[in-house]
Design a protein around this motif. Structure first.
Motif, PDB file in Angstrom:
ATOM      1  N   ALA A 259       0.844  -1.189   0.000  1.00 23.80           N
ATOM      2  CA  ALA A 259       0.000   0.000   0.000  1.00 23.80           C
ATOM      3  C   ALA A 259       0.883   1.243   0.000  1.00 23.80           C
ATOM      4  CB  ALA A 259      -0.921   0.008   1.219  1.00 23.80           C
TER       5      ALA A 259
ATOM      6  N   ASP B 108      -3.708  -5.580  -5.266  1.00 20.10           N
ATOM      7  CA  ASP B 108      -4.987  -6.280  -5.420  1.00 20.10           C
ATOM      8  C   ASP B 108      -5.191  -7.322  -4.323  1.00 20.10           C
ATOM      9  OD1 ASP B 108      -4.940  -6.338  -9.087  1.00 20.10           O
ATOM     10  OD2 ASP B 108      -5.603  -4.803  -7.661  1.00 20.10           O
TER      11      ASP B 108
ATOM     12  N   LYS C  62      -6.566  -5.380  -1.204  1.00 19.70           N
ATOM     13  CA  LYS C  62      -7.611  -4.377  -1.382  1.00 19.70           C
ATOM     14  C   LYS C  62      -8.885  -4.814  -0.674  1.00 19.70           C
ATOM     15  CE  LYS C  62      -7.119  -2.564  -5.323  1.00 19.70           C
ATOM     16  NZ  LYS C  62      -7.129  -2.321  -6.790  1.00 19.70           N
TER      17      LYS C  62
ATOM     18  N   THR D 234      -5.891  -1.099   5.226  1.00 18.11           N
ATOM     19  CA  THR D 234      -6.055   0.344   5.094  1.00 18.11           C
ATOM     20  C   THR D 234      -4.786   1.041   5.552  1.00 18.11           C
ATOM     21  OG1 THR D 234      -8.439   0.166   5.525  1.00 18.11           O
ATOM     22  CG2 THR D 234      -7.429   2.349   5.719  1.00 18.11           C
TER      23      THR D 234
ATOM     24  N   ARG E 276      -3.210   3.796  -2.645  1.00 20.41           N
ATOM     25  CA  ARG E 276      -3.300   2.716  -3.622  1.00 20.41           C
ATOM     26  C   ARG E 276      -2.899   1.427  -2.917  1.00 20.41           C
ATOM     27  NH1 ARG E 276      -2.144   2.675  -9.963  1.00 20.41           N
ATOM     28  NH2 ARG E 276      -2.052   0.429 -10.297  1.00 20.41           N
ATOM     29  N   TYR E 277      -3.533   0.327  -3.342  1.00 19.22           N
ATOM     30  CA  TYR E 277      -3.306  -0.964  -2.695  1.00 19.22           C
ATOM     31  C   TYR E 277      -3.009  -2.044  -3.726  1.00 19.22           C
ATOM     32  CZ  TYR E 277      -5.535   1.314   1.281  1.00 19.22           C
ATOM     33  OH  TYR E 277      -5.844   2.188   2.302  1.00 19.22           O
TER      34      TYR E 277
END
Length: 124
Positions: free
Chosen positions: A49, A62, A65, A69, A59-60
């Protein structure tokens, strides 16, 4: 120069949660985009992340996701990674990293400073 120190790793059962913290000291923290990466045994380090200087852009990977956080507190010079619904495949050493410049990047080569890592182990 920046110094980054991660904490909060440990052993957790699958489905559980952990919050990683990264304390940053040195020059102006708010000037840096921040990222989390991880490295599992026998595998290359991978992006998890990233967050921009003011926390408004993230942005993370996949694979995380919807479960992880990233957040930052510029007043405290801290960045966090809240990890929920952990899976055995999340087991890795997690690294905090800082990138000169405010914009987010997800490639390891863009990051200038790294912490020593914290171990996260998820038991199934």
């Amino acid at each position: 120069q920046l110094q980054l120190v991660e904490s909060g790793g440990g052993l957790v059962q699958a489905g559980g949660s952990l919050r990683l913290s990264c304390a940053v000291s040195g020059r102006r923290f708010s000037s840096y985009a921040m990222g989390w990466f991880r490295q599992a045994p026998g595998r290359e380090r991978e992006f998890v992340a990233t967050i921009n200087w003011n926390g408004r852009s993230t942005r993370y990977a996949d694979s995380v996701k919807g479960r992880f956080t990233i957040a930052r507190d510029n007043a405290k010079d801290m960045v966090y990674l809240q990890m929920n619904s952990l899976k055995s495949e999340d087991t890795a050493v997690y690294y905090c990293a800082a990138k000169i410049g405010a914009a987010i990047r997800w490639d390891e080569a863009s990051y200038d400073y790294w912490g020593q890592g914290t171990q996260v182990t998820v038991s199934s």
